[in-house]
Design a protein around this motif. Structure first.
Motif, short mmCIF file in Angstrom:
data_model
loop_
_atom_site.label_atom_id
_atom_site.label_comp_id
_atom_site.label_asym_id
_atom_site.label_seq_id
_atom_site.Cartn_x
_atom_site.Cartn_y
_atom_site.Cartn_z
N LYS A 1 0.85 -1.18 0.00
CA LYS A 1 0.00 0.00 0.00
C LYS A 1 0.89 1.24 0.00
O LYS A 1 2.00 1.22 0.55
N ILE A 2 0.41 2.33 -0.59
CA ILE A 2 1.15 3.60 -0.57
C ILE A 2 0.16 4.73 -0.33
O ILE A 2 -0.99 4.70 -0.80
N GLU A 3 0.60 5.74 0.43
CA GLU A 3 -0.25 6.89 0.74
C GLU A 3 0.59 8.16 0.65
O GLU A 3 1.69 8.25 1.23
N ALA A 4 0.10 9.13 -0.11
CA ALA A 4 0.77 10.43 -0.21
C ALA A 4 0.57 11.22 1.08
O ALA A 4 -0.52 11.20 1.67
N LEU A 5 1.61 11.90 1.53
CA LEU A 5 1.54 12.74 2.73
C LEU A 5 1.54 14.22 2.39
O LEU A 5 0.84 15.00 3.02
N ASP A 6 2.36 14.61 1.43
CA ASP A 6 2.35 15.99 0.96
C ASP A 6 2.86 15.98 -0.48
O ASP A 6 2.86 14.92 -1.13
N SER A 7 3.30 17.11 -0.99
CA SER A 7 3.65 17.21 -2.41
C SER A 7 4.96 16.52 -2.77
O SER A 7 5.26 16.35 -3.95
N HIS B 1 6.30 13.80 -0.37
CA HIS B 1 6.52 12.66 0.53
C HIS B 1 5.35 11.67 0.47
O HIS B 1 4.20 12.06 0.28
N ALA B 2 5.68 10.42 0.69
CA ALA B 2 4.67 9.36 0.78
C ALA B 2 5.20 8.28 1.72
O ALA B 2 6.38 8.28 2.09
N VAL B 3 4.30 7.38 2.12
CA VAL B 3 4.70 6.26 2.97
C VAL B 3 4.17 4.97 2.34
O VAL B 3 3.06 4.94 1.79
N ILE B 4 5.00 3.94 2.38
CA ILE B 4 4.65 2.63 1.85
C ILE B 4 4.58 1.64 3.01
O ILE B 4 5.45 1.66 3.89
N VAL B 5 3.56 0.81 3.02
CA VAL B 5 3.49 -0.31 3.98
C VAL B 5 3.34 -1.60 3.18
O VAL B 5 2.71 -1.62 2.13
N TRP B 6 3.92 -2.67 3.68
CA TRP B 6 3.82 -3.97 3.03
C TRP B 6 4.11 -5.06 4.05
O TRP B 6 4.61 -4.82 5.12
N ARG B 7 3.78 -6.28 3.65
CA ARG B 7 3.98 -7.43 4.52
C ARG B 7 4.94 -8.41 3.87
O ARG B 7 4.72 -8.81 2.72
N ASN C 1 5.88 -3.98 7.46
CA ASN C 1 6.95 -2.99 7.32
C ASN C 1 6.41 -1.66 6.81
O ASN C 1 5.38 -1.61 6.14
N ALA C 2 7.14 -0.61 7.12
CA ALA C 2 6.83 0.72 6.59
C ALA C 2 8.12 1.40 6.16
O ALA C 2 9.19 1.16 6.73
N ARG C 3 7.98 2.27 5.17
CA ARG C 3 9.13 3.01 4.69
C ARG C 3 8.63 4.31 4.07
O ARG C 3 7.70 4.31 3.26
N ALA C 4 9.22 5.43 4.45
CA ALA C 4 8.85 6.72 3.89
C ALA C 4 9.76 7.03 2.70
O ALA C 4 10.86 6.49 2.58
N LEU C 5 9.27 7.91 1.83
CA LEU C 5 10.06 8.32 0.68
C LEU C 5 9.84 9.79 0.38
O LEU C 5 8.81 10.37 0.75
N LEU D 1 4.75 8.47 12.62
CA LEU D 1 5.24 9.84 12.44
C LEU D 1 6.36 9.80 11.41
O LEU D 1 7.27 8.97 11.49
N VAL D 2 6.28 10.71 10.43
CA VAL D 2 7.33 10.81 9.42
C VAL D 2 8.06 12.13 9.61
O VAL D 2 7.48 13.21 9.52
N THR D 3 9.35 12.01 9.90
CA THR D 3 10.23 13.18 10.04
C THR D 3 11.26 13.10 8.93
O THR D 3 12.13 12.23 8.95
N GLY D 4 11.12 13.97 7.94
CA GLY D 4 11.95 13.81 6.75
C GLY D 4 11.52 12.55 6.04
O GLY D 4 10.42 12.47 5.50
N ILE D 5 12.38 11.53 6.03
CA ILE D 5 12.00 10.22 5.49
C ILE D 5 12.23 9.13 6.54
O ILE D 5 12.44 7.95 6.22
N THR D 6 12.17 9.52 7.81
CA THR D 6 12.31 8.58 8.92
C THR D 6 10.95 8.32 9.56
O THR D 6 10.23 9.25 9.90
N VAL D 7 10.61 7.06 9.71
CA VAL D 7 9.32 6.66 10.30
C VAL D 7 9.54 6.17 11.73
O VAL D 7 10.42 5.35 11.99
N THR D 8 8.72 6.67 12.65
CA THR D 8 8.65 6.13 14.01
C THR D 8 7.19 5.87 14.34
O THR D 8 6.29 6.53 13.81
N PHE D 9 6.96 4.90 15.23
CA PHE D 9 5.60 4.51 15.56
C PHE D 9 5.28 4.73 17.02
O PHE D 9 6.15 4.60 17.89
N GLY D 10 4.00 5.04 17.28
CA GLY D 10 3.51 5.12 18.64
C GLY D 10 3.08 3.75 19.13
O GLY D 10 3.48 2.72 18.59
#
Length: 220
Positions: free
Chosen positions: A121-127, A129-135, A143-147, A190-199
């Motif tokens: 799956k992929i979701e746009a965050l702004d103009s 950045h996006a985040v991808i999740v997959w299994r 897993n998750a990874r920002a771009l 949370l995406v900071t730059g291209i770093t993902v952290t989770f609550g």
């Protein structure tokens, strides 16, 4: 209401995104053409869609599956897919859109482990950045990874494991936060730059019954 065909062969795993009030893009696996990954542009007038047939283009020439796309802007899209001809690796590619034409950047590997992967799956965050999740299906790891995207060049952050199980969904909350599901749980990233952290994850189904066919919606 009028239905409009955008491919004459059997097509599966369609993903469609809105570009603006009248424009859209579709990404799909073309079973009628060796399972290639393709994209096409379209527009609409009131309730009638139309297709820019000449815009159909391959983004992956090999056997493609798990196709999902997102629009960062009306002129910039990213597609994520699984390359079945390359050990089922998860890959991504960005394209700019101008004059009813896609211009594709270089393919990047999102998950190069070569394990059988599912639920991309992929979701746009702004103009940009996006985040991808997959299994990783072989290991059952979510897993998750920002771009970020500059032009049509994708830069990826590090892969973060956030759970186990399938049923992955992801939705944007704001330009730096997203919510995702795995198994019977939800967790905010949370995406900071291209770093993902989770609550802290929360279990939304506690009866012990199996859960399938999940859908995730953001209410405001």
């Amino acid at each position: 209401d009028t239905a409009t065909s955008y491919d004459n062969g059997p097509v599966v795993q369609n993903s469609i995104v809105s570009l603006d009030d009248t424009g859209w893009a579709a990404f799909y696996k073309d079973n009628g053409d060796s399972n290639k990954g393709k994209a096409i542009l379209g527009s609409r007038s009131e309730f009638t869609p139309s297709v820019v047939t000449a815009s159909e283009i391959e983004f992956e020439a090999g056997n493609t599956t798990e196709v999902k796309g997102c629009a960062l802007t009306p002129s910039l899209v990213v597609v994520v897919f699984q390359d079945a001809d390359d050990s089922n690796k998860v890959k991504a590619r960005a394209a700019s859109i101008a004059s009813d034409t896609f211009t594709w950047g270089t393919v990047v590997e999102v998950d190069s482990t070569g394990t059988t992967t599912a639920s991309c799956k992929i979701e746009a965050l702004d103009s940009t950045h996006a985040v991808i999740v997959w299994r990783q299906q072989s290991f059952g790891v979510a897993n998750a990874r920002a771009l970020s995207v500059s032009g049509t060049t994708i830069t990826l952050g590090s892969t973060v494991d956030f759970g186990t199980g399938g049923g992955l969904q992801v939705k944007k909350l704001d330009p730096t936060h997203f919510i995702t599901t795995h198994n019977k749980k939800v967790v905010i990233g949370l995406v900071t730059g291209i770093t993902v952290t989770f609550g802290t994850e929360v279990t939304f189904e506690t009866s012990g019954n199996p859960v399938t066919d999940r859908s995730l919606a953001v209410t405001d």
